[in-house]
Design an enzyme around this catalytic site. Structure first.
Site, PDB file in Angstrom:
ATOM      1  N   HIS A   1       0.837  -1.200   0.000  1.00  0.00           N
ATOM      2  CA  HIS A   1       0.000   0.000   0.000  1.00  0.00           C
ATOM      3  C   HIS A   1       0.876   1.257   0.000  1.00  0.00           C
ATOM      4  O   HIS A   1       0.588   2.241  -0.677  1.00  0.00           O
ATOM      5  CB  HIS A   1      -0.897   0.053   1.236  1.00  0.00           C
ATOM      6  CG  HIS A   1      -1.885  -1.074   1.347  1.00  0.00           C
ATOM      7  ND1 HIS A   1      -1.793  -2.049   2.310  1.00  0.00           N
ATOM      8  CD2 HIS A   1      -2.999  -1.366   0.630  1.00  0.00           C
ATOM      9  CE1 HIS A   1      -2.809  -2.888   2.192  1.00  0.00           C
ATOM     10  NE2 HIS A   1      -3.556  -2.503   1.174  1.00  0.00           N
TER      11      HIS A   1
ATOM     12  N   GLN B   1     -18.160  -6.201  -1.638  1.00  0.00           N
ATOM     13  CA  GLN B   1     -17.256  -7.035  -2.434  1.00  0.00           C
ATOM     14  C   GLN B   1     -16.929  -8.358  -1.764  1.00  0.00           C
ATOM     15  O   GLN B   1     -16.135  -9.140  -2.289  1.00  0.00           O
ATOM     16  CB  GLN B   1     -15.989  -6.267  -2.811  1.00  0.00           C
ATOM     17  CG  GLN B   1     -15.023  -6.014  -1.670  1.00  0.00           C
ATOM     18  CD  GLN B   1     -13.900  -5.092  -2.103  1.00  0.00           C
ATOM     19  OE1 GLN B   1     -14.090  -3.919  -2.392  1.00  0.00           O
ATOM     20  NE2 GLN B   1     -12.683  -5.629  -2.162  1.00  0.00           N
TER      21      GLN B   1
ATOM     22  N   GLN C   1      -0.684  -3.953  -9.152  1.00  0.00           N
ATOM     23  CA  GLN C   1      -0.710  -5.053 -10.118  1.00  0.00           C
ATOM     24  C   GLN C   1      -1.011  -6.385  -9.410  1.00  0.00           C
ATOM     25  O   GLN C   1      -1.466  -7.339 -10.035  1.00  0.00           O
ATOM     26  CB  GLN C   1       0.643  -5.106 -10.852  1.00  0.00           C
ATOM     27  CG  GLN C   1       0.820  -6.258 -11.831  1.00  0.00           C
ATOM     28  CD  GLN C   1      -0.194  -6.224 -12.964  1.00  0.00           C
ATOM     29  OE1 GLN C   1      -0.644  -5.156 -13.369  1.00  0.00           O
ATOM     30  NE2 GLN C   1      -0.564  -7.402 -13.462  1.00  0.00           N
TER      31      GLN C   1
ATOM     32  N   GLN D   1      -8.604  -7.131 -10.900  1.00  0.00           N
ATOM     33  CA  GLN D   1      -9.221  -5.868 -10.468  1.00  0.00           C
ATOM     34  C   GLN D   1      -8.784  -4.724 -11.393  1.00  0.00           C
ATOM     35  O   GLN D   1      -9.596  -3.879 -11.776  1.00  0.00           O
ATOM     36  CB  GLN D   1      -8.800  -5.586  -9.029  1.00  0.00           C
ATOM     37  CG  GLN D   1      -9.179  -4.227  -8.514  1.00  0.00           C
ATOM     38  CD  GLN D   1      -8.950  -4.115  -7.018  1.00  0.00           C
ATOM     39  OE1 GLN D   1      -9.756  -4.584  -6.241  1.00  0.00           O
ATOM     40  NE2 GLN D   1      -7.848  -3.508  -6.620  1.00  0.00           N
TER      41      GLN D   1
ATOM     42  N   SER E   1      -2.774  -8.041   2.921  1.00  0.00           N
ATOM     43  CA  SER E   1      -3.315  -7.896   4.284  1.00  0.00           C
ATOM     44  C   SER E   1      -3.712  -9.266   4.828  1.00  0.00           C
ATOM     45  O   SER E   1      -3.725  -9.482   6.042  1.00  0.00           O
ATOM     46  CB  SER E   1      -4.531  -6.977   4.268  1.00  0.00           C
ATOM     47  OG  SER E   1      -4.183  -5.733   3.710  1.00  0.00           O
ATOM     48  N   ARG E   2      -4.053 -10.198   3.932  1.00  0.00           N
ATOM     49  CA  ARG E   2      -4.502 -11.527   4.377  1.00  0.00           C
ATOM     50  C   ARG E   2      -3.332 -12.418   4.795  1.00  0.00           C
ATOM     51  O   ARG E   2      -3.568 -13.481   5.367  1.00  0.00           O
ATOM     52  CB  ARG E   2      -5.331 -12.206   3.282  1.00  0.00           C
ATOM     53  CG  ARG E   2      -6.693 -11.533   3.083  1.00  0.00           C
ATOM     54  CD  ARG E   2      -7.609 -12.332   2.165  1.00  0.00           C
ATOM     55  NE  ARG E   2      -8.959 -11.815   2.173  1.00  0.00           N
ATOM     56  CZ  ARG E   2      -9.458 -10.946   1.263  1.00  0.00           C
ATOM     57  NH1 ARG E   2      -8.702 -10.516   0.273  1.00  0.00           N
ATOM     58  NH2 ARG E   2     -10.708 -10.530   1.364  1.00  0.00           N
TER      59      ARG E   2
HETATM   60  P1  AMP Z   1      -6.519  -3.736  -0.520  1.00  0.00           P
HETATM   61  O1  AMP Z   1      -6.357  -2.942   0.730  1.00  0.00           O
HETATM   62  O2  AMP Z   1      -6.087  -5.165  -0.392  1.00  0.00           O
HETATM   63  O3  AMP Z   1      -7.866  -3.564  -1.168  1.00  0.00           O
HETATM   64  O4  AMP Z   1      -5.481  -3.120  -1.544  1.00  0.00           O
HETATM   65  C1  AMP Z   1      -5.479  -1.753  -1.849  1.00  0.00           C
HETATM   66  C2  AMP Z   1      -4.579  -1.512  -3.010  1.00  0.00           C
HETATM   67  O5  AMP Z   1      -3.262  -1.954  -2.706  1.00  0.00           O
HETATM   68  C3  AMP Z   1      -5.012  -2.301  -4.265  1.00  0.00           C
HETATM   69  O6  AMP Z   1      -4.864  -1.473  -5.404  1.00  0.00           O
HETATM   70  C4  AMP Z   1      -4.058  -3.445  -4.285  1.00  0.00           C
HETATM   71  O7  AMP Z   1      -3.829  -3.958  -5.580  1.00  0.00           O
HETATM   72  C5  AMP Z   1      -2.803  -2.796  -3.729  1.00  0.00           C
HETATM   73  N1  AMP Z   1      -1.895  -3.824  -3.203  1.00  0.00           N
HETATM   74  C6  AMP Z   1      -2.188  -4.795  -2.308  1.00  0.00           C
HETATM   75  N2  AMP Z   1      -1.114  -5.593  -2.112  1.00  0.00           N
HETATM   76  C7  AMP Z   1      -0.123  -5.115  -2.909  1.00  0.00           C
HETATM   77  C8  AMP Z   1       1.227  -5.503  -3.177  1.00  0.00           C
HETATM   78  N3  AMP Z   1       1.777  -6.556  -2.579  1.00  0.00           N
HETATM   79  N4  AMP Z   1       1.931  -4.789  -4.067  1.00  0.00           N
HETATM   80  C9  AMP Z   1       1.368  -3.712  -4.697  1.00  0.00           C
HETATM   81  N5  AMP Z   1       0.112  -3.290  -4.491  1.00  0.00           N
HETATM   82  C10 AMP Z   1      -0.628  -3.979  -3.615  1.00  0.00           C
END
Ligand code: AMP
Length: 280
Positions: free
Chosen positions: A37, A61, A148, A153, A186-187
């Site tokens: 993030h 979602q 990416q 998504q 996050s998981r």
């Molecule tokens: P989320 O909080 O999981 O919905 O993710 C928020 C944003 O962070 C989304 O655009 C994800 O694709 C991006 N994101 C999550 N994990 C990564 C990662 N390891 N590398 C780059 N972007 C990430």
């Protein structure tokens, strides 16, 4: 850093940024922030005068048997990190603010939204597209930053931005990984030490496919077989999908070519993880 929880406040704050002639970058997240993030925030800081981040665990979602209620929520820590990174605005609404009683309008990206995670998690991308469209309307950013890591998504949102004429640029940042290859998520905090070790097989399988492709193998069936073979070395990692697809339509390819998306989703214990790579 301002922390805002209503549509009205967020809209006013973003309007004020634009009125001063500043460019606005938006980083939508569900919180439980990690370095992936933060990489998006840094890209936004590099490209825009002012950065806004949203923290919203979006109920629409998640499927009925998914992890909405147990999804990690680390709001105080997230805000401290965002402040340290120079974020000006944090938008953190409650679900009722984003979905007032009786809300019945949704954004459906047909076709693309039904593939990969859209096939495994029916309704998932309808929820994603709806909440992101709402965030775009509320903040009206010049640029919005996505990872990416969530390749399907990205395909869904690119299509939505094009089809609904959103006046913004979608910026996609590379997947951030742990030194051993595990994509940050996050998981990942759901994983036990043993599960975390097993999960490494996903990035390994992607590497095996990318290496075979670079060595000249273009046959998708054989590339699949190599990837599945690698994942089979960890019998407790259960593949949801492993596909080689066009990165824009998410339709399967019969022959791999440059730019093809290799995407995998699997269960490691009760945790569903995704990862992907683009063939070069
Ligand atoms: P989320 O909080 O999981 O919905 O993710 C928020 C944003 O962070 C989304 O655009 C994800 O694709 C991006 N994101 C999550 N994990 C990564 C990662 N390891 N590398 C780059 N972007 C990430």
């Amino acid at each position: 850093m301002q922390v805002l929880s209503t549509v009205k406040e967020m809209r006013a704050a973003c309007r004020a940024v634009r009125r001063e002639g500043h460019s606005l970058g938006l980083v939508p997240t569900m919180g439980a922030l990690h370095v992936g993030h933060i990489a998006l925030v840094r890209a936004a800081r590099a490209q825009c005068n002012t950065v806004a981040a949203s923290i919203f665990v979006n109920p629409t979602q998640f499927g009925p048997n998914e992890d909405f209620t147990k999804y990690p929520r680390t709001f105080e820590q997230d805000c401290a990190l965002l402040e340290q990174e120079g974020v000006a605005l944090v938008y953190a609404p409650q679900p009722e603010e984003m979905y007032p009683a009786g809300a019945s309008t949704f954004v459906e990206v047909e076709g693309v939204g039904d593939r990969l995670d859209g096939a495994s998690r029916p309704g998932h991308f309808r929820g994603v597209a709806t909440v992101v469209a709402k965030l775009f309307h509320i903040a009206a950013p010049d640029k919005a930053f996505f990872g990416q890591k969530d390749a399907a998504q990205v395909a869904v949102l690119r299509r939505m931005v094009r089809d609904l004429n959103f006046d913004l640029e979608l910026i996609v940042c590379p997947t951030v990984r742990e030194p051993d290859g595990l994509a940050l998520s996050s998981r990942n905090r759901y994983l036990s030490a043993e599960e975390r070790a097993r999960a490494l097989v996903l990035s390994k399988a992607l590497n095996i496919i990318a290496t075979a492709y670079r060595a000249g193998q273009k046959n998708v069936a054989l590339l699949h077989e190599a990837g599945r073979g690698a994942i089979a070395t960890e019998p407790e990692v259960i593949i949801d999908y492993l596909e080689i697809v066009d990165p824009d339509t998410l339709l399967p390819l019969t022959e791999a070519g440059a730019g093809a998306l290799v995407a995998v989703a699997a269960r490691v214990g009760s945790t569903r993880l995704i990862d992907n790579t683009l063939l070069d």
